[in-house]
Write an enzyme that holds these catalytic residues in place. Structure first.
Site, PDB file in Angstrom:
ATOM      1  N   ALA A  66       0.870  -1.175   0.000  1.00  0.00           N
ATOM      2  CA  ALA A  66       0.000   0.000   0.000  1.00  0.00           C
ATOM      3  C   ALA A  66       0.908   1.226   0.000  1.00  0.00           C
ATOM      4  CB  ALA A  66      -0.887  -0.021   1.240  1.00  0.00           C
ATOM      5  N   GLY A 111       0.655  -5.061   0.909  1.00  0.00           N
ATOM      6  CA  GLY A 111      -0.549  -5.149   0.078  1.00  0.00           C
ATOM      7  C   GLY A 111      -0.298  -5.849  -1.254  1.00  0.00           C
ATOM      8  N   GLU A 114      -0.503  -9.459  -0.469  1.00  0.00           N
ATOM      9  CA  GLU A 114      -1.926  -9.719  -0.198  1.00  0.00           C
ATOM     10  C   GLU A 114      -2.743  -9.769  -1.489  1.00  0.00           C
ATOM     11  OE1 GLU A 114      -1.858  -6.438   2.654  1.00  0.00           O
ATOM     12  OE2 GLU A 114      -2.675  -7.786   4.155  1.00  0.00           O
ATOM     13  N   GLU A 134       4.845  -5.112   7.284  1.00  0.00           N
ATOM     14  CA  GLU A 134       4.077  -4.067   7.982  1.00  0.00           C
ATOM     15  C   GLU A 134       4.541  -3.789   9.404  1.00  0.00           C
ATOM     16  OE1 GLU A 134       2.701  -6.416   6.065  1.00  0.00           O
ATOM     17  OE2 GLU A 134       1.118  -5.533   4.840  1.00  0.00           O
TER      18      GLU A 134
HETATM   19  N1  CO8 Z   1       4.611   3.164  -0.819  1.00  0.00           N
HETATM   20  C1  CO8 Z   1       4.999   4.318  -1.357  1.00  0.00           C
HETATM   21  N2  CO8 Z   1       6.133   4.452  -2.056  1.00  0.00           N
HETATM   22  C2  CO8 Z   1       6.892   3.371  -2.221  1.00  0.00           C
HETATM   23  C3  CO8 Z   1       6.553   2.112  -1.686  1.00  0.00           C
HETATM   24  C4  CO8 Z   1       5.338   2.034  -0.952  1.00  0.00           C
HETATM   25  N3  CO8 Z   1       4.891   0.875  -0.443  1.00  0.00           N
HETATM   26  N4  CO8 Z   1       7.510   1.227  -2.009  1.00  0.00           N
HETATM   27  C5  CO8 Z   1       8.427   1.902  -2.727  1.00  0.00           C
HETATM   28  N5  CO8 Z   1       8.065   3.186  -2.850  1.00  0.00           N
HETATM   29  C6  CO8 Z   1       8.781   4.270  -3.551  1.00  0.00           C
HETATM   30  C7  CO8 Z   1       9.980   4.739  -2.759  1.00  0.00           C
HETATM   31  O1  CO8 Z   1       9.590   5.671  -1.771  1.00  0.00           O
HETATM   32  C8  CO8 Z   1      10.826   5.359  -3.850  1.00  0.00           C
HETATM   33  O2  CO8 Z   1      10.310   6.615  -4.164  1.00  0.00           O
HETATM   34  P1  CO8 Z   1      11.308   7.871  -4.450  1.00  0.00           P
HETATM   35  O3  CO8 Z   1      12.072   7.451  -5.670  1.00  0.00           O
HETATM   36  O4  CO8 Z   1      10.387   9.019  -4.668  1.00  0.00           O
HETATM   37  O5  CO8 Z   1      12.183   7.988  -3.258  1.00  0.00           O
HETATM   38  C9  CO8 Z   1      10.549   4.454  -5.044  1.00  0.00           C
HETATM   39  O6  CO8 Z   1       9.339   3.780  -4.758  1.00  0.00           O
HETATM   40  C10 CO8 Z   1      11.632   3.415  -5.255  1.00  0.00           C
HETATM   41  O7  CO8 Z   1      11.812   2.724  -4.037  1.00  0.00           O
HETATM   42  P2  CO8 Z   1      13.240   2.566  -3.320  1.00  0.00           P
HETATM   43  O8  CO8 Z   1      14.136   3.704  -3.652  1.00  0.00           O
HETATM   44  O9  CO8 Z   1      12.986   2.294  -1.865  1.00  0.00           O
HETATM   45  O10 CO8 Z   1      13.765   1.254  -4.080  1.00  0.00           O
HETATM   46  P3  CO8 Z   1      14.772   0.170  -3.511  1.00  0.00           P
HETATM   47  O11 CO8 Z   1      15.139  -0.686  -4.672  1.00  0.00           O
HETATM   48  O12 CO8 Z   1      15.859   0.799  -2.731  1.00  0.00           O
HETATM   49  O13 CO8 Z   1      13.887  -0.702  -2.448  1.00  0.00           O
HETATM   50  C11 CO8 Z   1      11.931  -1.867  -1.683  1.00  0.00           C
HETATM   51  C12 CO8 Z   1      12.786  -1.450  -2.894  1.00  0.00           C
HETATM   52  C13 CO8 Z   1      12.703  -2.864  -0.816  1.00  0.00           C
HETATM   53  C14 CO8 Z   1      10.665  -2.524  -2.223  1.00  0.00           C
HETATM   54  C15 CO8 Z   1      11.580  -0.613  -0.837  1.00  0.00           C
HETATM   55  O14 CO8 Z   1      11.056   0.386  -1.714  1.00  0.00           O
HETATM   56  C16 CO8 Z   1      10.570  -0.847   0.232  1.00  0.00           C
HETATM   57  O15 CO8 Z   1      10.917  -1.392   1.270  1.00  0.00           O
HETATM   58  N6  CO8 Z   1       9.325  -0.412   0.019  1.00  0.00           N
HETATM   59  C17 CO8 Z   1       8.280  -0.485   1.024  1.00  0.00           C
HETATM   60  C18 CO8 Z   1       7.749  -1.904   1.161  1.00  0.00           C
HETATM   61  C19 CO8 Z   1       6.708  -1.968   2.260  1.00  0.00           C
HETATM   62  O16 CO8 Z   1       6.969  -1.705   3.423  1.00  0.00           O
HETATM   63  N7  CO8 Z   1       5.500  -2.347   1.869  1.00  0.00           N
HETATM   64  C20 CO8 Z   1       4.380  -2.519   2.789  1.00  0.00           C
HETATM   65  C21 CO8 Z   1       3.592  -1.266   2.879  1.00  0.00           C
HETATM   66  S1  CO8 Z   1       2.354  -1.363   4.114  1.00  0.00           S
HETATM   67  C22 CO8 Z   1       1.114  -2.256   3.377  1.00  0.00           C
HETATM   68  O17 CO8 Z   1       1.192  -2.682   2.249  1.00  0.00           O
HETATM   69  C23 CO8 Z   1      -0.086  -2.488   4.218  1.00  0.00           C
HETATM   70  C24 CO8 Z   1      -1.248  -3.027   3.405  1.00  0.00           C
HETATM   71  C25 CO8 Z   1      -2.519  -2.912   4.165  1.00  0.00           C
HETATM   72  C26 CO8 Z   1      -2.966  -1.522   4.323  1.00  0.00           C
HETATM   73  C27 CO8 Z   1      -4.132  -1.378   5.196  1.00  0.00           C
HETATM   74  C28 CO8 Z   1      -4.706  -0.001   5.186  1.00  0.00           C
HETATM   75  C29 CO8 Z   1      -4.557   0.766   6.415  1.00  0.00           C
END
Ligand code: CO8
Length: 260
Positions: A66, A111, A114, A134
């Site tokens: 998400a 997400g 999921e 998460e």
């Molecule tokens: N949300 C928003 N932006 C994201 C997300 C995300 N989940 N994942 C990546 N991005 C963005 C980064 O912020 C970055 O943006 P920018 O270039 O503007 O800085 C761009 O995508 C590229 O990402 P990275 O630079 O971080 O790329 P890397 O290759 O270094 O890393 C990863 C890749 C490992 C995937 C890393 O981006 C990461 O850890 N992302 C987050 C993963 C995460 O924690 N996902 C779970 C989110 S919570 C969730 O899904 C809950 C679902 C249920 C919700 C319920 C509602 C309340």
């Protein structure tokens, strides 16, 4: 309808939904979830569509979760609404009368994992990575992860993955049964289409009834599941496809199913 965050294509009975927000690794914001919801409505209603494939655009991510930037300032009420909406959209996939295949082409986190788990069949490319990170953000999975992951991989592995937030690679996902096949990235969509074509060559009413029986049974006691199976089995005998399928076998020819 025009979409901004997803692509929707139809090729020979197969609908391809690709989440397409490469700058944020295909993260799901509310607008994207609404577009997925709309695309699901369209494929549900379109009789030409027999099977659906869901993937992520680009080579890096299926869906990286998400959208954290959108979630960060949510109050509890908004967070609940967001979780419930995502759950509703993913449940629509699970309950869809057409088979849905997830072609996981990179990060499937939070997400994203999921979303993949709501699909009927998951295949992955070698570079796919799965996880429920998460707890590292101070939240729990909210789009069905606490419910579907233990049903798919068992309680112990699900709890380990959810409590630690560990990411696993495609081979490990295959080993624990989170995906059913791992292929080269450039072959991923081809493989998904091959599975779709194989399914479409069968009696599609039977496939649909099998999906319903499996989905009902997995959430019910064995007696309820068996009883549903017997009734769905009986319904098959009211179809032209059952007559054709069995006649074709006995006449040693390929069946011509008509989905009736
Ligand atoms: N949300 C928003 N932006 C994201 C997300 C995300 N989940 N994942 C990546 N991005 C963005 C980064 O912020 C970055 O943006 P920018 O270039 O503007 O800085 C761009 O995508 C590229 O990402 P990275 O630079 O971080 O790329 P890397 O290759 O270094 O890393 C990863 C890749 C490992 C995937 C890393 O981006 C990461 O850890 N992302 C987050 C993963 C995460 O924690 N996902 C779970 C989110 S919570 C969730 O899904 C809950 C679902 C249920 C919700 C319920 C509602 C309340």
């Amino acid at each position: 309808m025009e979409f901004k965050n997803i692509k929707l294509e139809l090729n020979e009975g197969v609908s391809l939904i690709a989440i397409d927000r490469p700058k944020s690794l295909n993260a799901l914001n509310l607008e994207t979830l609404k577009e997925i919801d709309q695309a699901l409505e369209e494929v549900k209603e379109n009789e030409e569509v027999k099977v659906v494939i869901i993937t992520g655009a680009g080579e890096k991510a299926f869906v990286a979760g998400a959208d954290i930037s959108e979630m960060k300032d949510m109050n509890p009420l908004k967070a609940k609404e967001f979780a419930e909406f995502g759950q509703k959209v993913f449940r629509k996939i699970e309950l869809m009368k057409k088979p849905v295949i997830a072609a996981v082409n990179g990060y499937a986190l939070g997400g994203g994992c999921e979303l993949a788990m709501a699909c009927d069949i998951r295949i992955a490319s070698h570079n796919a990575k799965f996880g429920q990170p998460e707890v590292g953000l101070g939240i729990i999975p909210g789009f069905g992860g606490t419910q579907r992951l233990p049903r798919i991989v068992g309680m112990s592995k699900a709890k380990e993955l959810i409590y630690t937030g560990d990411m696993i690679d495609a081979e490990e996902a295959l080993r624990i049964g989170l995906v059913s096949k791992v292929v080269e990235q450039e072959k991923l969509l081809e493989e998904a289409y091959n599975i779709a074509k194989k399914i479409m060559s069968k009696g599609m009413i039977a496939v649909r009834l099998a999906k319903e029986a499996i989905n009902i049974g997995i959430n019910a006691d064995i007696e309820t599941g068996m009883s549903y199976e017997a009734k769905a089995f009986a319904v098959c005998f009211a179809t032209e496809d059952q007559k054709e399928g069995m006649a074709a076998f006995l006449e040693k020819r390929a069946p011509k199913f008509v989905d009736k």
